[in-house]
Design an enzyme around this catalytic site. Structure first.
Site, mmCIF file in Angstrom:
data_model
loop_
_atom_site.group_PDB
_atom_site.id
_atom_site.type_symbol
_atom_site.label_atom_id
_atom_site.label_comp_id
_atom_site.label_asym_id
_atom_site.label_seq_id
_atom_site.Cartn_x
_atom_site.Cartn_y
_atom_site.Cartn_z
ATOM 1 N N LYS A 83 0.731 -1.127 0.072
ATOM 2 C CA LYS A 83 -0.141 0.148 0.097
ATOM 3 C C LYS A 83 0.895 1.318 0.006
ATOM 4 O O LYS A 83 0.688 2.023 -0.558
ATOM 5 C CB LYS A 83 -0.839 0.128 1.110
ATOM 6 C CG LYS A 83 -2.092 -1.287 1.258
ATOM 7 C CD LYS A 83 -2.443 -0.991 2.438
ATOM 8 C CE LYS A 83 -3.965 -2.364 2.438
ATOM 9 N NZ LYS A 83 -4.566 -2.282 3.724
ATOM 10 N N GLN A 127 -4.998 -1.470 10.226
ATOM 11 C CA GLN A 127 -4.748 -2.760 9.819
ATOM 12 C C GLN A 127 -5.435 -3.887 10.685
ATOM 13 O O GLN A 127 -4.988 -3.915 11.852
ATOM 14 C CB GLN A 127 -3.240 -3.196 9.345
ATOM 15 C CG GLN A 127 -2.733 -4.517 8.816
ATOM 16 C CD GLN A 127 -3.474 -4.343 7.192
ATOM 17 O OE1 GLN A 127 -3.689 -3.584 6.898
ATOM 18 N NE2 GLN A 127 -3.944 -5.727 6.828
ATOM 19 N N ASP A 150 -11.431 2.805 4.298
ATOM 20 C CA ASP A 150 -11.762 1.017 4.377
ATOM 21 C C ASP A 150 -13.163 1.063 4.330
ATOM 22 O O ASP A 150 -13.474 -0.379 3.825
ATOM 23 C CB ASP A 150 -11.077 0.635 5.534
ATOM 24 C CG ASP A 150 -10.222 -0.353 5.176
ATOM 25 O OD1 ASP A 150 -9.863 -0.616 3.999
ATOM 26 O OD2 ASP A 150 -9.554 -0.935 6.194
#
Length: 324
Positions: A83, A127, A150
Site C-alpha cells: 500500500k 490494519q 476502508d
C-alpha cells in the site's frame, strides 16, 4: 483503436484489449476469458495519478493516507508495504504509526484521534486483525467517517444498506469486485448474482452493492441447503467464502461470470515457499464452463489496493477542492 462488443455494449481502447474475449453471459466459450485485476488496476492507478497531479497543481497539497499497525504480523506488514509503495507511485502522502502488540486499546484510540484531527490526513486505515485484547469495532467506529477509506464505519455501512443512500466510502474489496465487472462490460442490472460467503468485509457489502445495481441477489453460506443448486442459477458469482477450490465446474452454468475473491494458501512442494495461492473456485475446471473469471493471484487483490487509492484520492478531493 480496438473496439470490443462486450456484455454491456461497445468497449474501446485499453479496456477493450484487456477483455477482448469476454462474451455475453449465458454463452459458453472455452476457455473462459481472464478478467485481469492486475491490468485493470494499473489503468485505475494511472487515472488516480493524473487526478492527484492536477490536485497538487491547483492546491499545492496532496491526499494523505495514515496506516496504523498494532503488533508484528508478516502478512500484514507485506500488505501494508505494498500500500505504501502504491501511495508513493500515485503521489499520496503516507503517514505511518506502528504500535507494539502490547499497546492498549486507549493508545490505539489516541493515535486514531490524532489522525482524525490532522488536516494533512484524508484517509485512515487500521490494519486488521487487531490483538485480541483490543475491540475492533470500537476502534473502527472511532475513525472519522470523512476519513474512513476502508469503508467499515457503521454509518458508511448503514448508508450502503439503504436504498437511495450513498456512503462516503465503500469497502475496498467489494468495490473492486464491482469495478472489475463494470470495466469488463458485464451487465449487472437484471442479472441473478450469487455471493458465496457472508463476511462483513466482503460478502455482505458485495451483496448490497449488487442490489444497488439492480441485480437479483442470493447469498449462500455454511448453513445454506442445496448450495450447489443455488450457485448454478447465477449469471454472476462473487466467491468469497475462504475455502480453497470450493466452487466446482458442476456448480456453475455455462457463460457465468465469476469474480474470485479467495486467497488461500495450499501446500505445493514444487514451489520454493512450499505453497501456492488458490481462489475459492476450482479455477482450471471452472474455466471450462464460465465465460469469464478473475484469477488468483492477479485478480481481486490488486483491485483492493487500487480502490483504497481511489477512496483516498476522493477523500482528498472533497477536503482540498470542496467547490469542485
Amino acid at each position: 483503436m480496438q473496439v470490443i462488443q462486450g456484455i454491456g455494449g461497445a468497449i474501446t481502447g485499453t479496456i477493450g484489449a484487456v477483455i477482448s474475449n469476454i462474451p455475453f453471459v449465458g454463452v459458453r466459450r472455452e476457455p473462459a476469458s481472464v478478467i485481469s485485476g492486475k491490468d485493470i488496476s494499473a489503468i485505475i492507478t494511472d487515472e488516480i495519478k493524473v487526478e492527484i497531479s492536477a490536485m497538487k497543481e491547483k492546491t499545492g497539497k496532496v491526499p494523505g493516507l495514515a496506516v496504523v499497525i498494532v503488533g508484528i504480523r508478516k502478512d500484514s506488514q507485506t500488505y501494508v508495504n505494498m500500500k505504501r509503495k502504491k501511495c508513493a507511485e500515485v503521489g499520496i502522502a503516507s503517514f505511518d504509526k506502528d504500535l507494539p502488540e502490547t499497546a492498549t486499546q486507549q493508545q490505539v484510540l489516541d493515535v486514531v484521534k490524532a489522525f482524525n484531527a490532522d488536516p494533512n490526513v484524508h484517509g485512515i486505515l487500521v490494519q486488521l486483525p487487531l490483538p485480541k485484547h483490543i475491540d475492533e469495532q470500537t476502534v473502527l467506529a472511532a475513525i472519522s467517517i470523512e476519513k474512513d477509506v476502508d469503508g467499515f464505519h457503521p454509518l458508511n455501512i448503514g448508508q450502503l444498506s439503504m436504498k437511495g443512500r450513498d456512503p462516503l466510502f465503500v469497502p475496498c474489496t467489494p468495490k473492486g469486485c464491482i469495478e472489475l465487472l463494470d470495466r469488463t462490460g458485464v451487465q449487472i442490472a437484471g442479472k441473478h448474482a450469487v455471493v458465496v460467503g457472508r463476511s462483513n468485509i466482503v460478502g455482505m457489502p458485495a451483496a448490497m452493492l449488487l442490489l444497488k445495481r439492480d441485480a437479483t441477489v442470493t447469498i449462500v453460506h455454511s448453513r445454506t441447503t442445496n448450495i450447489q443448486e443455488e450457485v448454478k442459477r447465477a449469471d454472476i458469482i462473487i466467491a468469497c467464502c475462504g475455502q480453497p477450490a470450493m466452487v466446482k465446474n458442476s456448480w456453475v452454468k455455462p457463460g457465468v461470470v465469476i469474480i474470485d475473491v479467495g486467497t488461500n494458501a495450499v501446500t505445493d512442494t514444487t514451489k520454493k515457499a512450499g505453497f501456492r495461492l488458490v481462489g475459492d473456485c476450482d479455477y482450471m475446471e471452472v474455466r471450462k464452463v464460465a465465460s469469464a473469471i478473475s484469477p488468483v493471484p492477479g485478480g481481486v487483490g490488486p483491485m483492493t489496493i487500487a480502490m483504497l487509492l481511489r477512496n483516498t484520492c476522493d477523500s482528498g478531493a472533497r477536503a482540498l477542492m470542496p467547490n469542485k
